[in-house]
Design an enzyme around this catalytic site. Structure first.
Site, PDB file in Angstrom:
ATOM      1  N   SER A 409       0.814  -1.220   0.000  1.00 50.57           N
ATOM      2  CA  SER A 409       0.000   0.000   0.000  1.00 50.57           C
ATOM      3  C   SER A 409       0.841   1.261   0.000  1.00 50.57           C
ATOM      4  CB  SER A 409      -0.950  -0.020   1.200  1.00 50.57           C
ATOM      5  OG  SER A 409      -1.915  -1.016   1.027  1.00 50.57           O
ATOM      6  N   LYS A 434      -0.558  -4.130  -3.667  1.00 49.27           N
ATOM      7  CA  LYS A 434      -1.891  -3.609  -3.365  1.00 49.27           C
ATOM      8  C   LYS A 434      -2.022  -2.229  -3.998  1.00 49.27           C
ATOM      9  CE  LYS A 434      -5.065  -2.399   0.337  1.00 49.27           C
ATOM     10  NZ  LYS A 434      -5.085  -0.940   0.149  1.00 49.27           N
TER      11      LYS A 434
END
Length: 520
Positions: A409, A434
């Site tokens: 992320s 991600k």
């Protein structure tokens, strides 16, 4: 995980490395009131008939006779999104029409009534902001009707929350979810960077199922009491912990400052003479204090270069992107610059992410100009670059970023920004992959809704979702073939760093950059 939040003011924060970002995607979390009243009236079709209904009102879209359910929570989402657009993007908010009324039957169970309202609130936010406008190719309005029918006869709030989770699961996105008020408080602790407790990190040991101490925060009550990594927690305030998960146990350890908590634990003490691990039972009374959770640890590694000169490398490990991550990173960089550091290793390994804004703020500290930090893609497929504005880096010294499969992320956003803009070399293993961004909205009952609101591409337009970012230099134990004898290390370097092959590889890459006269 990536989260967009409206950050609290960071007191004492000196100037950031560059001017503000030009754009920030997605809505910020906002709380907005929903008035309710009970009355007698006609029930919506497909819902169980009952004399009383709960009406929730919010300023929003036009009221229609046939579309009450269809637009059930549009007003909630519109009010939140409108405020968020102004707060984040600085653009005008859309005009809102007259009040919208949502009607649905009231459950006989009082605690389920509250969750019914939460259901409509969550449904409306999803309807307005979820990244997939087809809602995984299903009728989202019908899904509200179905979930309300299933929730009506329930007796407990937990069961009702399960129905909301089931509705969200049909979206096919594991990152869009609802968490309970208690779980949200734990999330807030991680993102805010402070808690009231005893300073223990605990987890369930997979093989035994026992709760064990991962670490103690330095200087915390647990640290002062002599609790160590590997100690097993047995009881908290006389309550046996068998079968309890780590989050539930952690909640028992937290509490108001000035109160105390009594823990019973097995402490493993290694006796060096016999090399025998002696188990002892300890009872410890711990005071609860304000615990500052720092996401950064750092040290300076000194060694002699190939040409015989002393080099200082600043090692900075960033474990999470919390509210205070950027401020602490700035302080560490400036302090190291004052101490004559000539190169840097930024360690993002096993950093699962956190606040997107924190990741972008950290990226700006290493870059100049109007560089693109990340590209976001909204639910209509529009790509919006997030650029710096006349940025000024805190340092131009060579930089290596360490990543692995646990870097996700916001870690990937930061690594991608530094790599694609030619600022850093990546060393380690391919990252998690991600490529989605979530908003976090606190709902009226204290629970929180996480919604995937955007996708992102790196500055070079690489889609890393489910793919990850490949490092420039793969780090494996085999890299230890070039010996530590080539480096004369300072005695203050920790044994952990000395034995970390990836840090040795990173130092080698920095040395190569230095010899080439390159800063990137």
């Amino acid at each position: 995980m990536n989260f967009l939040t409206a950050p609290k003011p960071e007191l004492g924060l000196r100037r950031l490395a560059s001017a503000p970002l030009s754009k920030l995607p997605g809505p910020s979390p906002r709380r907005f009131p929903v008035r309710q009243r009970f009355h007698n009236g006609t029930n919506l079709r497909a819902l169980p008939r009952k004399e009383s209904e709960l009406r929730c009102e919010a300023d929003g879209f036009d009221r229609t006779s046939n579309g009450v359910l269809e637009k059930a929570a549009s007003g909630f989402a519109a009010a939140a999104a409108a405020a968020a657009v102004m707060a984040v993007c600085g653009c005008d908010a859309p005009a809102l029409a007259e009040s919208l009324t949502v009607a649905f039957p009231v459950s006989r169970a009082r605690e389920v009534n509250t969750v019914q309202r939460t259901l409509v609130e969550a449904w409306g936010l999803i309807r307005e902001t979820f990244i997939d406008p087809t809602f995984n190719h299903q009728d989202w309005d019908l899904k509200l009707q179905q979930t309300m029918v299933e929730m009506f006869p329930l007796k407990s709030a937990d069961a009702a929350y399960t129905k909301i989770s089931g509705m969200l699961a049909t979206l096919g996105d594991p990152f869009t979810r609802i968490i309970s008020p208690k779980e949200y408080q734990s999330f807030r602790i991680g993102s805010d960077g402070n808690l009231q407790g005893v300073g223990l990190f605990i987890n369930v040991e997979p093989k035994s199922g026992n709760l064990v101490v991962l670490s103690c925060i330095e200087g915390s009550p647990a640290d002062r009491a002599g609790i160590h990594e590997g100690d097993e927690l047995i009881e908290i305030d006389g309550e046996n912990l068998a079968g309890l998960d780590s989050e539930a146990a952690a909640r028992k350890l937290r509490g108001r400052v000035g109160t105390t908590v009594r823990v019973k634990l097995h402490s493993g003490v290694c006796l060096p003479v016999s090399l025998f691990l002696h188990q002892t039972i300890l009872f410890v009374q711990l005071p609860r204090e304000v615990i500052k959770l720092s996401p950064i640890s750092s040290t300076i590694i000194s060694h002699i270069s190939i040409d015989g000169h002393e080099l200082k490398t600043g090692y900075v490990r960033l474990s999470a992107f919390s509210q205070n991550a950027a401020a602490e990173m700035e302080n560490v960089i400036l302090e190291m610059e004052d101490q004559g550091v000539q190169s840097y290793i930024l360690d993002l390994r096993n950093n699962p992410g956190g606040l997107v804004k924190a990741g972008l703020d950290v990226a700006q500290m290493w870059l100049d100009g109007d560089e693109t930090l990340v590209n976001t893609i909204d639910r209509e497929g529009n790509m919006l670059p997030i650029n710096m504005v006349n940025g000024h880096a805190l340092t131009h010294d060579p930089l290596v970023v360490l990543v692995n499969e646990g870097s996700a992320s916001a870690s990937e956003i930061l690594a991608g920004a530094l790599h694609d803009n030619g600022r850093a070399i990546l060393v380690g293993h391919r990252t998690f992959g991600k490529g989605k961004i979530q908003s976090v909205t606190e709902l009226h009952d204290g629970s929180a809704l996480f919604i995937t609101v955007a996708k992102y591409l790196s500055p070079a337009l690489h889609d890393i979702d489910q793919v990850g970012i490949a490092p420039d230099v793969q780090c494996t134990p085999d890299k230890l073939t070039w010996s530590m004898a080539s480096l004369s290390r300072d005695k203050n370097a920790t044994s952990t760093l000395e034995s970390d092959s990836c840090i040795m590889v990173a130092e080698h890459e920095l040395e190569v950059q230095k010899l080439k006269g390159s800063a990137s």
